[in-house]
Structure formats: structure tokens, C-alpha cells
Design a protein around this motif. Structure first.
Motif, PDB file in Angstrom:
ATOM      1  N   ILE A  83       0.810  -1.221   0.000  1.00  0.00           N
ATOM      2  CA  ILE A  83       0.000   0.000   0.000  1.00  0.00           C
ATOM      3  C   ILE A  83       0.844   1.271   0.000  1.00  0.00           C
ATOM      4  O   ILE A  83       0.305   2.378   0.016  1.00  0.00           O
ATOM      5  CB  ILE A  83      -1.012   0.031   1.174  1.00  0.00           C
ATOM      6  CG1 ILE A  83      -0.326   0.022   2.540  1.00  0.00           C
ATOM      7  CG2 ILE A  83      -1.992  -1.102   1.042  1.00  0.00           C
ATOM      8  CD1 ILE A  83      -0.612   1.246   3.333  1.00  0.00           C
TER       9      ILE A  83
ATOM     10  N   SER B 125      -5.588   0.717  -3.528  1.00  0.00           N
ATOM     11  CA  SER B 125      -6.935   0.207  -3.231  1.00  0.00           C
ATOM     12  C   SER B 125      -7.596  -0.412  -4.457  1.00  0.00           C
ATOM     13  O   SER B 125      -8.548  -1.164  -4.328  1.00  0.00           O
ATOM     14  CB  SER B 125      -7.822   1.314  -2.661  1.00  0.00           C
ATOM     15  OG  SER B 125      -7.954   2.364  -3.603  1.00  0.00           O
TER      16      SER B 125
ATOM     17  N   LYS C  71      -6.821  -5.932  -1.592  1.00  0.00           N
ATOM     18  CA  LYS C  71      -8.098  -6.073  -0.886  1.00  0.00           C
ATOM     19  C   LYS C  71      -7.949  -6.093   0.623  1.00  0.00           C
ATOM     20  O   LYS C  71      -8.866  -5.735   1.343  1.00  0.00           O
ATOM     21  CB  LYS C  71      -8.805  -7.340  -1.341  1.00  0.00           C
ATOM     22  CG  LYS C  71      -9.430  -7.213  -2.705  1.00  0.00           C
ATOM     23  CD  LYS C  71     -10.351  -8.373  -2.928  1.00  0.00           C
ATOM     24  CE  LYS C  71     -11.270  -8.155  -4.082  1.00  0.00           C
ATOM     25  NZ  LYS C  71     -12.219  -9.262  -4.193  1.00  0.00           N
TER      26      LYS C  71
END
Length: 171
Positions: free
Chosen positions: A39, A45, A49
Motif C-alpha cells: 500500500i 486500493s 483487498k
């Protein structure tokens, strides 16, 4: 996060973005570091998940579906558990791919047969999982950094193999 892992994360991001595939994580000893690496790229995103931090066997069994007998017979630090964690994460998170890590980061927890610094890494899909074992003890923080960077490289190579054009057969 170091510069090298940011580059790897960006490359993974580009492949997942282009192929419209998704990924999740199943982490034991790395405790969320792999998810953090994924991330770190804006827009994650679209393809990331979520992750399951399964620090104890109970969570590996109940959320990831790792077989209780496997954990009893081989312990959580083995290739088979890492593979089961990948498949379990793909199912639980409904993703195309998953990345997993299970091991003894240290400074304690190791055994004579499975010393501190032993970490099984795995990534893949329900159909294909690749694994790699990290075995050197450099101290907890470095062990975790090595495991995270190594599994991100492993996943990048897996994605490149999965997405390279297949030769057309004639005849």
C-alpha cells in the motif's frame, strides 16, 4: 521502507493495475509489513483487498483454513503452511493472488530443527504457489526486512512469469 522495496512495490502495482487482478496478504511473523509495502504506492486500493495477520495457529486455522494436523505435525514454520496460507488468503479475501510469510523472526521462538531466522515465504494463486525459505539470523528487525523485501521480489517475478506473452502454437 527502503528505496529498493518502493521500486518493487511500484512494479507490482503497475502489473496488477494493468491486468486488473487483486492481491491480499497472509502474514505471521511479518505482522503486516508486506501489506504496508504493497500500500506504499498510491492507488493500491484498486488491487489490494486486505490482509490477515495470523500470528497464532488458531487464526491460521480459523481464518485461512490451514489444517490443524499439518500445524501439529510440521509446526507453522514449514513450506506446506506457507502454501496453505496463500490459498487460504485467496479464498478468504476473494483475490486472484496472495502473499504469505511464516517463521521465527527472533530473538526467540526457534528450535534445534527450525532456528531463529527461518522464514518460509510464498506467493501465488489457488492454482500455482511458489515458495522460498530464508534461513539466516541477522536479528529481528533485519530478518523481517529481508523477509518482506524477498517475498515482494518473489511476487514480482511470479507476476512477470504469469503475465508474459505465451507463444502461439501452430498446427
Amino acid at each position: 521502507m527502503d528505496f529498493e522495496s518502493k521500486i518493487t512495490s511500484r512494479e507490482i502495482s503497475e502489473i496488477l493495475w494493468d491486468t486488473e487482478k487483486t492481491v491480499g496478504t497472509a502474514e505471521s511473523c511479518t505482522g503486516g509489513r508486506i501489506a504496508e509495502a504493497i500500500i506504499s504506492v498510491p492507488g493500491a486500493s484498486k488491487y489490494f483487498k486486505g490482509g490477515i495477520v495470523s500470528y497464532v495457529d488458531e487464526i491460521k486455522e480459523n481464518l485461512l483454513g490451514v489444517d490443524h494436523l499439518l500445524l501439529e505435525e510440521k509446526t507453522a514454520v514449514c513450506e506446506e503452511v506457507a502454501v496453505a496460507m496463500v490459498k487460504g488468503a485467496c479464498k478468504a479475501l476473494n483475490t486472484n493472488y496472495a502473499i504469505a510469510a511464516t517463521g521465527f523472526a527472533g530473538p526467540t521462538g526457534g528450535t534445534k530443527d527450525i532456528p531463529v531466522g527461518t522464514i518460509w515465504l510464498a506467493c501465488g494463486s489457488l492454482d500455482r504457489v511458489v515458495t522460498l525459505k530464508v534461513e539466516e539470523d541477522h536479528g529481528r528487525d533485519i530478518n523481517l526486512a529481508i523477509a518482506t523485501n524477498t517475498v515482494m521480489d518473489l511476487f514480482l517475478n511470479f507476476l512477470k512469469e504469469e503475465n508474459e506473452p505465451r507463444p502461439v502454437r501452430e498446427g
